[in-house]
Every structure is written in structure tokens, then in C-alpha cells.
Design a protein around this motif. Structure first.
Motif, PDB file in Angstrom:
ATOM      1  N   TRP A 281       0.824  -1.219   0.000  1.00 37.63           N
ATOM      2  CA  TRP A 281       0.000   0.000   0.000  1.00 37.63           C
ATOM      3  C   TRP A 281       0.853   1.261   0.000  1.00 37.63           C
ATOM      4  O   TRP A 281       0.651   2.168  -0.804  1.00 37.63           O
ATOM      5  N   SER A 282       1.837   1.340   0.858  1.00 38.52           N
ATOM      6  CA  SER A 282       2.597   2.571   0.997  1.00 38.52           C
ATOM      7  C   SER A 282       3.455   2.859  -0.225  1.00 38.52           C
ATOM      8  O   SER A 282       3.800   4.007  -0.491  1.00 38.52           O
ATOM      9  N   GLN A 283       3.824   1.817  -1.010  1.00 37.94           N
ATOM     10  CA  GLN A 283       4.666   2.019  -2.181  1.00 37.94           C
ATOM     11  C   GLN A 283       3.860   2.206  -3.465  1.00 37.94           C
ATOM     12  O   GLN A 283       4.414   2.546  -4.498  1.00 37.94           O
ATOM     13  N   ALA A 284       2.552   1.983  -3.426  1.00 32.82           N
ATOM     14  CA  ALA A 284       1.754   1.965  -4.642  1.00 32.82           C
ATOM     15  C   ALA A 284       1.514   3.368  -5.186  1.00 32.82           C
ATOM     16  O   ALA A 284       1.176   4.286  -4.442  1.00 32.82           O
ATOM     17  N   ALA A 285       1.679   3.513  -6.514  1.00 32.66           N
ATOM     18  CA  ALA A 285       1.357   4.781  -7.160  1.00 32.66           C
ATOM     19  C   ALA A 285      -0.149   4.980  -7.255  1.00 32.66           C
ATOM     20  O   ALA A 285      -0.646   6.100  -7.210  1.00 32.66           O
ATOM     21  N   THR A 286      -0.877   3.870  -7.394  1.00 31.48           N
ATOM     22  CA  THR A 286      -2.334   3.904  -7.479  1.00 31.48           C
ATOM     23  C   THR A 286      -2.905   2.955  -6.443  1.00 31.48           C
ATOM     24  O   THR A 286      -2.480   1.811  -6.341  1.00 31.48           O
ATOM     25  N   ARG A 287      -3.877   3.421  -5.674  1.00 35.49           N
ATOM     26  CA  ARG A 287      -4.502   2.614  -4.623  1.00 35.49           C
ATOM     27  C   ARG A 287      -5.996   2.595  -4.872  1.00 35.49           C
ATOM     28  O   ARG A 287      -6.616   3.649  -4.984  1.00 35.49           O
ATOM     29  N   ILE A 288      -6.567   1.400  -4.950  1.00 36.75           N
ATOM     30  CA  ILE A 288      -7.972   1.263  -5.326  1.00 36.75           C
ATOM     31  C   ILE A 288      -8.683   0.373  -4.319  1.00 36.75           C
ATOM     32  O   ILE A 288      -8.248  -0.747  -4.044  1.00 36.75           O
TER      33      ILE A 288
END
Length: 254
Positions: free
Chosen positions: A5-12
Motif C-alpha cells: 500500500w505505501s509504495q503503490a502509485a495507485t490505490r484502489i
């Protein structure tokens, strides 16, 4: 916090209320209305393959008129491209959603997390199981697209229901394995598992053991009676060997 989660460019988040974050900015409010949100959710669920336009139309509308599919679908696709970029949707007759990696999707994260949790439970590594099982449980408890009745929505709800049961089972086992003050969590999860899946013996066994570990042998033995009654009334069978062995073990302690 979920892995990735913390590294994701997009969070859905597609379970529960739809939430989409790109590079720190929430963008779900820019999606084109109710149909646009359904379209985006469907494409997210199928983002690892190409999806035919006819399939998309059937996912969005009951008995869509082939002559009007393009007129109804093209504006939604154009608005999605404006939100996520011109290269986010590839193809014409068949479409595929491309999102910048790493992308975190809650249902994908939960499916991966339950595998890690169950592996840790199998090895009785309770501390390693605790984090992943929380991810799976939190996602599964949120539900999926309430009020919608399309076939693909029902299929996803069924998938989420199975994941929920597995997460409850792993969570109850983890709390039981940790013991001490965590036994209360094992009891709550076991009771919920029994309520949701009354023919699933693992919930009864975990509840029996947790009650016994709290010193409540009489209640633990009553739970076994509840299991016997349920299986007899619903299936005409007796508890399996694992449940009987636990019952005999607890009975010997009285």
C-alpha cells in the motif's frame, strides 16, 4: 497497513465504498457517475486481461441493444481516459485497463494475504499470520457493490464471502494460538464463523478449545453438542474425527 500500500502509485478500494487514489490525490469523484463507477470497477476486476466491448456492455446494462452499445459506452470510456490518462485504456474491440505499477487493489491484496495467513497458520507461526489475516478480514467484511444484482457482482460477492470465511477461520486459529487475552478474539471469530457457516466444523473446534483454555470446559462441551445437533439435523451425519478427538480430550479433563 497492507503490504504494497505505501509504495503503490495507485490505490484502489472496490470493496465497500469505491476509493481511488493516484499519486496522493483522490480521484473517484471524477468518475462519470454510477455507470462510470461500475465500468471502472469491472475493468479493475479484469485488469489482467482484455475485455470485449460486448462483455462490458452486458456487465453494465440488462440486455443491451447492440446498435446503441457504442453510443452509450464511448462517452464513459472517454471520461475514464481523461481521469487516468490516454494510455490507461488500450484497444478498440477489446479493452484492457492499464494502471501505473505498483498498483494496489484491495481485493487482490486480500486474496494474496489470506494465502500468506493460511500458510503461517499451517506452520503455527501465529505472529506471522496476524498481519495478513487482518488485511483479508478487513477487506472481506466491507462487502461488494450493495444494491447491484449483475451476475459478475454476485460472483465477486461469492468470492468475497468465501474469503471472509477463510479469514475468520485463520483469524480464530491465530488468536487461539497466541492465547492469553487474545482468546476473546478467537471466541468472537469462532462464533461468527459458526453463524455464517454452521456446517463448517472448524469454527466449533476453535470455539471449544478457546473456551476450554479460558477454563470453561462445560461450555466447550456444550458447543460440541451444538455441532452434533446441527450436523444430524442438516446432513444426518456425526462430527468428523478431528472434532470427536477434541471432544474426547476435553471430556477427559472434566
Amino acid at each position: 497497513m497492507a503490504q504494497g500500500w505505501s509504495q503503490a502509485a495507485t490505490r484502489i478500494q472496490i470493496c465497500g465504498a469505491l476509493a481511488v487514489e493516484r499519486n496522493g490525490q483522490r480521484v473517484e469523484s471524477h468518475l462519470p457517475g454510477h455507470q462510470g463507477r461500475l465500468l471502472f470497477t469491472y475493468l479493475v476486476l479484469n485488469r489482467h486481461r482484455q475485455v470485449q466491448r460486448d462483455e462490458i456492455a452486458e456487465a453494465l446494462w440488462r440486455e443491451p441493444d447492440p446498435a446503441s452499445v457504442d453510443a452509450r459506452l464511448n462517452p464513459l470510456l472517454s471520461k475514464l481516459r481523461r481521469v487516468f490518462g490516454a494510455t490507461s485504456l488500450e484497444g478498440r474491440g477489446a479493452l484492457r485497463l492499464y494502471l501505473p505499477e505498483p498498483t494496489w487493489v484491495d481485493l487482490e491484496a486480500a486474496s494474496e494475504a489470506i494465502h500468506r495467513a493460511e500458510s503461517a497458520v499451517a506452520q503455527q507461526d501465529w505472529r506471522r499470520a496476524w498481519g495478513p489475516v487482518q488485511v483479508a478480514l478487513f477487506v472481506a467484511e466491507r462487502g461488494f457493490l450493495p444494491g447491484e444484482d449483475a451476475g459478475w457482482v454476485g460472483d465477486t460477492r461469492n468470492q468475497l464471502s468465501v474469503l471472509h470465511l477463510r479469514a475468520l477461520e485463520a483469524y480464530a486459529a491465530t488468536e487461539l494460538g497466541i492465547g492469553g487475552p487474545e482468546l476473546a478474539g478467537a471466541i468472537r471469530a469462532s462464533r461468527e464463523l459458526i453463524e455464517l457457516a454452521p456446517l463448517r466444523e472448524s469454527g466449533y473446534r476453535c470455539l471449544m478449545q478457546a473456551l476450554a483454555d479460558q477454563g470453561n470446559l462445560a461450555e466447550a462441551l456444550r458447543v460440541y453438542g451444538q455441532l452434533c445437533d446441527c450436523l444430524r439435523d442438516e446432513l444426518g451425519v456425526s462430527p468428523g474425527p478431528a472434532s470427536r478427538t477434541l471432544y474426547e480430550h476435553l471430556l477427559a479433563q472434566t
